[in-house]
Design a protein around this motif. Structure first.
Motif, PDB file in Angstrom:
ATOM      1  N   GLY A 348      -9.646  -2.112  37.490  1.00  0.00           N
ATOM      2  CA  GLY A 348     -11.057  -2.427  37.266  1.00  0.00           C
ATOM      3  C   GLY A 348     -11.456  -3.813  37.682  1.00  0.00           C
ATOM      4  N   SER A 349     -10.486  -4.661  38.008  1.00  0.00           N
ATOM      5  CA  SER A 349     -10.810  -6.015  38.460  1.00  0.00           C
ATOM      6  C   SER A 349     -11.142  -6.004  39.947  1.00  0.00           C
ATOM      7  N   VAL A 350     -11.691  -7.124  40.411  1.00  0.00           N
ATOM      8  CA  VAL A 350     -12.073  -7.268  41.810  1.00  0.00           C
ATOM      9  C   VAL A 350     -11.457  -8.557  42.346  1.00  0.00           C
ATOM     10  N   VAL A 351     -10.706  -8.448  43.443  1.00  0.00           N
ATOM     11  CA  VAL A 351     -10.130  -9.623  44.105  1.00  0.00           C
ATOM     12  C   VAL A 351     -11.098 -10.067  45.194  1.00  0.00           C
ATOM     13  N   VAL A 352     -11.515 -11.322  45.124  1.00  0.00           N
ATOM     14  CA  VAL A 352     -12.588 -11.824  45.978  1.00  0.00           C
ATOM     15  C   VAL A 352     -12.148 -13.100  46.671  1.00  0.00           C
ATOM     16  N   ASP A 353     -12.421 -13.211  47.972  1.00  0.00           N
ATOM     17  CA  ASP A 353     -12.216 -14.474  48.674  1.00  0.00           C
ATOM     18  C   ASP A 353     -13.226 -15.492  48.159  1.00  0.00           C
ATOM     19  N   GLY A 354     -12.801 -16.746  48.107  1.00  0.00           N
ATOM     20  CA  GLY A 354     -13.663 -17.784  47.549  1.00  0.00           C
ATOM     21  C   GLY A 354     -14.950 -17.990  48.299  1.00  0.00           C
ATOM     22  N   ASN A 355     -14.961 -17.685  49.604  1.00  0.00           N
ATOM     23  CA  ASN A 355     -16.162 -17.943  50.401  1.00  0.00           C
ATOM     24  C   ASN A 355     -17.139 -16.768  50.437  1.00  0.00           C
ATOM     25  N   VAL A 356     -16.882 -15.743  49.633  1.00  0.00           N
ATOM     26  CA  VAL A 356     -17.811 -14.605  49.584  1.00  0.00           C
ATOM     27  C   VAL A 356     -19.105 -15.047  48.898  1.00  0.00           C
ATOM     28  N   ARG A 392      -4.006 -20.003  38.762  1.00  0.00           N
ATOM     29  CA  ARG A 392      -3.764 -19.280  37.513  1.00  0.00           C
ATOM     30  C   ARG A 392      -4.662 -19.739  36.365  1.00  0.00           C
ATOM     31  N   GLN A 393      -5.496 -20.736  36.599  1.00  0.00           N
ATOM     32  CA  GLN A 393      -6.456 -21.087  35.557  1.00  0.00           C
ATOM     33  C   GLN A 393      -7.495 -19.983  35.445  1.00  0.00           C
ATOM     34  N   PHE A 402     -12.959 -15.072  35.344  1.00  0.00           N
ATOM     35  CA  PHE A 402     -12.551 -15.543  36.668  1.00  0.00           C
ATOM     36  C   PHE A 402     -11.142 -16.126  36.577  1.00  0.00           C
ATOM     37  N   ILE A 403     -10.252 -15.617  37.412  1.00  0.00           N
ATOM     38  CA  ILE A 403      -8.875 -16.135  37.461  1.00  0.00           C
ATOM     39  C   ILE A 403      -8.612 -16.640  38.873  1.00  0.00           C
ATOM     40  N   VAL A 404      -8.233 -17.921  38.990  1.00  0.00           N
ATOM     41  CA  VAL A 404      -7.958 -18.513  40.294  1.00  0.00           C
ATOM     42  C   VAL A 404      -6.585 -18.030  40.765  1.00  0.00           C
ATOM     43  N   MET A 405      -6.553 -17.284  41.846  1.00  0.00           N
ATOM     44  CA  MET A 405      -5.295 -16.743  42.359  1.00  0.00           C
ATOM     45  C   MET A 405      -4.675 -17.641  43.429  1.00  0.00           C
ATOM     46  N   LYS A 406      -5.508 -18.290  44.238  1.00  0.00           N
ATOM     47  CA  LYS A 406      -4.969 -19.104  45.325  1.00  0.00           C
ATOM     48  C   LYS A 406      -5.896 -20.273  45.606  1.00  0.00           C
ATOM     49  N   ARG A 407      -5.271 -21.437  45.830  1.00  0.00           N
ATOM     50  CA  ARG A 407      -6.027 -22.641  46.165  1.00  0.00           C
ATOM     51  C   ARG A 407      -5.323 -23.355  47.307  1.00  0.00           C
ATOM     52  N   VAL A 408      -6.106 -23.752  48.317  1.00  0.00           N
ATOM     53  CA  VAL A 408      -5.580 -24.505  49.449  1.00  0.00           C
ATOM     54  C   VAL A 408      -6.255 -25.866  49.457  1.00  0.00           C
ATOM     55  N   LYS A 409      -5.465 -26.898  49.200  1.00  0.00           N
ATOM     56  CA  LYS A 409      -5.997 -28.255  49.019  1.00  0.00           C
ATOM     57  C   LYS A 409      -7.059 -28.210  47.911  1.00  0.00           C
ATOM     58  N   ASN A 410      -8.300 -28.561  48.251  1.00  0.00           N
ATOM     59  CA  ASN A 410      -9.343 -28.548  47.225  1.00  0.00           C
ATOM     60  C   ASN A 410     -10.233 -27.315  47.298  1.00  0.00           C
ATOM     61  N   ARG A 411      -9.819 -26.322  48.058  1.00  0.00           N
ATOM     62  CA  ARG A 411     -10.621 -25.114  48.235  1.00  0.00           C
ATOM     63  C   ARG A 411     -10.019 -23.936  47.480  1.00  0.00           C
ATOM     64  N   ARG A 416      -9.646 -13.527  41.106  1.00  0.00           N
ATOM     65  CA  ARG A 416      -9.733 -12.190  40.509  1.00  0.00           C
ATOM     66  C   ARG A 416     -10.842 -12.234  39.473  1.00  0.00           C
ATOM     67  N   ILE A 417     -11.735 -11.275  39.548  1.00  0.00           N
ATOM     68  CA  ILE A 417     -12.872 -11.222  38.623  1.00  0.00           C
ATOM     69  C   ILE A 417     -12.823  -9.898  37.876  1.00  0.00           C
ATOM     70  N   ARG A 418     -13.004 -10.014  36.567  1.00  0.00           N
ATOM     71  CA  ARG A 418     -12.961  -8.817  35.735  1.00  0.00           C
ATOM     72  C   ARG A 418     -14.074  -8.916  34.680  1.00  0.00           C
ATOM     73  N   PRO A 419     -14.900  -7.883  34.538  1.00  0.00           N
ATOM     74  CA  PRO A 419     -15.882  -7.892  33.461  1.00  0.00           C
ATOM     75  C   PRO A 419     -15.207  -8.063  32.118  1.00  0.00           C
ATOM     76  N   VAL A 420     -15.787  -8.906  31.260  1.00  0.00           N
ATOM     77  CA  VAL A 420     -15.172  -9.196  29.961  1.00  0.00           C
ATOM     78  C   VAL A 420     -15.069  -7.936  29.117  1.00  0.00           C
TER      79      VAL A 420
END
Length: 426
Positions: A348-356, A392-393, A402-411, A416-420
């Motif tokens: 039920g979660s959605v994996v989203v690129d940060g620039n979407v 992972r924050q 909102f769960i941060v899955m990947k970060r490159v430098k400051n981007r 991963r987004i999941r409705p509460v």
């Protein structure tokens, strides 16, 4: 004596019918669609024009109809009471009250109003010519009554707005479309298109542009053969041309112009001058209203503009297609790259690129994430958290986890987004 009784009964029946006329007319004329009436009037329906003019003064219309309705109801009740008193004596008052209540509720209220609601426009156009005559007669009295009501309410600190609606035309349209969508009359795709048209005036070019980090550009100092190959292999028909540094845009090359230049040189790529072939670039501020930019594209018969900030630095580019996609959704053809960035997971979660873009995500998944302070999903998380999160924050905002899955430098590059509600229920 019997003839007199029957005459009174017939008068009472007639008054109840007139009361039903007033009740049904009030319901139909107040519920009639102004837009529909305008359209019917334009198509030659004279009675629709009468409806339009009546509902332009709703307070005068309703006041006149209520005066007429109350007059006939009171008169009918008085005649019924007199009739029943002569027939049953003192008990006639109770009988008259009971009988008139039943008759008025059924035949003067529920029946005509239900009929009016079931065919509002047709009912309104049918009664409009007769109501117009009555309003012309009772209108002055209605205006006096309305003035007294406003004065009394003013003493109580209540001010009645003289405007026909407290909502803007756009808000009324948006509300009507949303209601029709919930009722199933308008499908989601049509709702999104209509919403996209209404949203154009609220967006800036920076909200719909292709960011500079995603731009495909041609270096004017490259070998002509290399530049021509890049243009021909690109999925885009137009590309900015820069020299020295990427902020120094000196032109915009069109694939058709390159093909014409190649035809003129007999197909020799080495002799094609990209700079001379390129067209003059058009620069627009990033704060330009999208609706104004669309008008500018149409006026100039152009499809492509470079977006700059207040310091003249290149922020990105915007095309006519970018603006149209805000209305109709993604426009894809056989040369478009497959857009990756949103993936629905089995849990039920959605994996989203940060620039979407947030707007695209809202449209695709029917979400309501705010896009006033940030354009992309990563920007929203940074804005809400006021930090650049680590991997992972997790954060919870606007009913979403909102769960941060990947970060490159400051981007932030993947989340991963999941409705509460979905998360708590699993």
């Amino acid at each position: 004596m019997i003839a007199e009784y029957w005459l009174v009964i017939l008068i009472i029946i007639a008054l109840i019918a007139v009361s039903g006329f007033f009740s049904g007319s009030e319901t139909a004329l107040t519920a009639a669609s102004r837009a529909r009436m305008h359209q019917l009037e334009a198509n030659g329906q004279h009675s629709a024009g009468i409806v339009v003019r009546l509902i332009q003064r709703r307070d005068r219309l309703i006041g006149a109809l209520l005066i007429g309705n109350n007059l006939v109801n009171i008169l009918a009740s008085a005649l019924a009471t007199s009739l029943f008193l002569s027939l049953f004596g003192e008990a006639g008052v109770a009988y008259a009250t009971l009988a008139m209540t039943i008759l008025l509720v059924i035949f003067a209220e529920v029946l005509p109003k239900s009929w009016a609601i079931s065919s509002t426009d047709r009912f309104a156009m049918t009664v409009a010519p007769f109501v117009r005559v009555f309003v012309a007669v009772a209108g002055p009295l209605s205006s006096v009554v309305n003035a007294i009501v406003r004065r009394l309410l003013g003493l109580l600190g209540v001010t009645l707005s003289t405007e026909t609606s407290m909502l803007s035309a756009q808000e009324e349209l948006r509300g009507a479309v949303a209601l029709l969508h919930r009722e199933g009359s308008v499908v989601k795709a049509d709702r999104d298109r209509l919403g996209g048209v209404l949203d154009l005036g609220e967006l800036e070019v920076s909200d719909v542009m292709v960011h500079r980090t995603s731009m495909r550009m041609i270096n004017a100092d490259e070998e002509p053969e290399t530049a021509v190959r890049q243009v021909l292999e690109s999925p885009y028909t137009r590309m900015p041309v820069w020299r020295g540094e990427t902020d120094n845009i000196i032109g915009v090359i069109h694939a058709k112009d390159v093909l014409r230049a190649l035809a003129g040189t007999g197909g020799d790529r080495k002799t094609v001058d990209i700079v001379k072939t390129a067209q003059k670039p058009w620069f627009v501020p990033d704060t330009t209203n999208v609706k104004d930019q669309l008008s500018a594209f149409l006026r100039r018969k152009a499809h492509f503009a470079i977006v700059v900030d207040e310091y003249g630095e290149v922020e990105g580019l915007v095309t006519l297609e970018d603006i149209l996609e805000e209305i109709v959704g993604d426009i894809a053809d056989e040369h478009d790259l497959e857009m990756q960035g949103v993936r629905q997971e089995a849990d039920g979660s959605v994996v989203v690129d940060g620039n979407v873009p947030i707007r695209d995500l809202n449209r695709a998944l029917d979400w309501n994430l705010p896009d006033e302070e940030a354009t992309t999903v990563a920007g929203l998380v940074i804005h809400e958290s006021q930090i650049i999160p680590e991997e992972r924050q997790a954060f919870t905002y606007h009913g979403m986890r909102f769960i941060v899955m990947k970060r490159v430098k400051n981007r932030i590059t993947k989340l991963r987004i999941r409705p509460v509600a979905s998360e708590s229920g699993s």
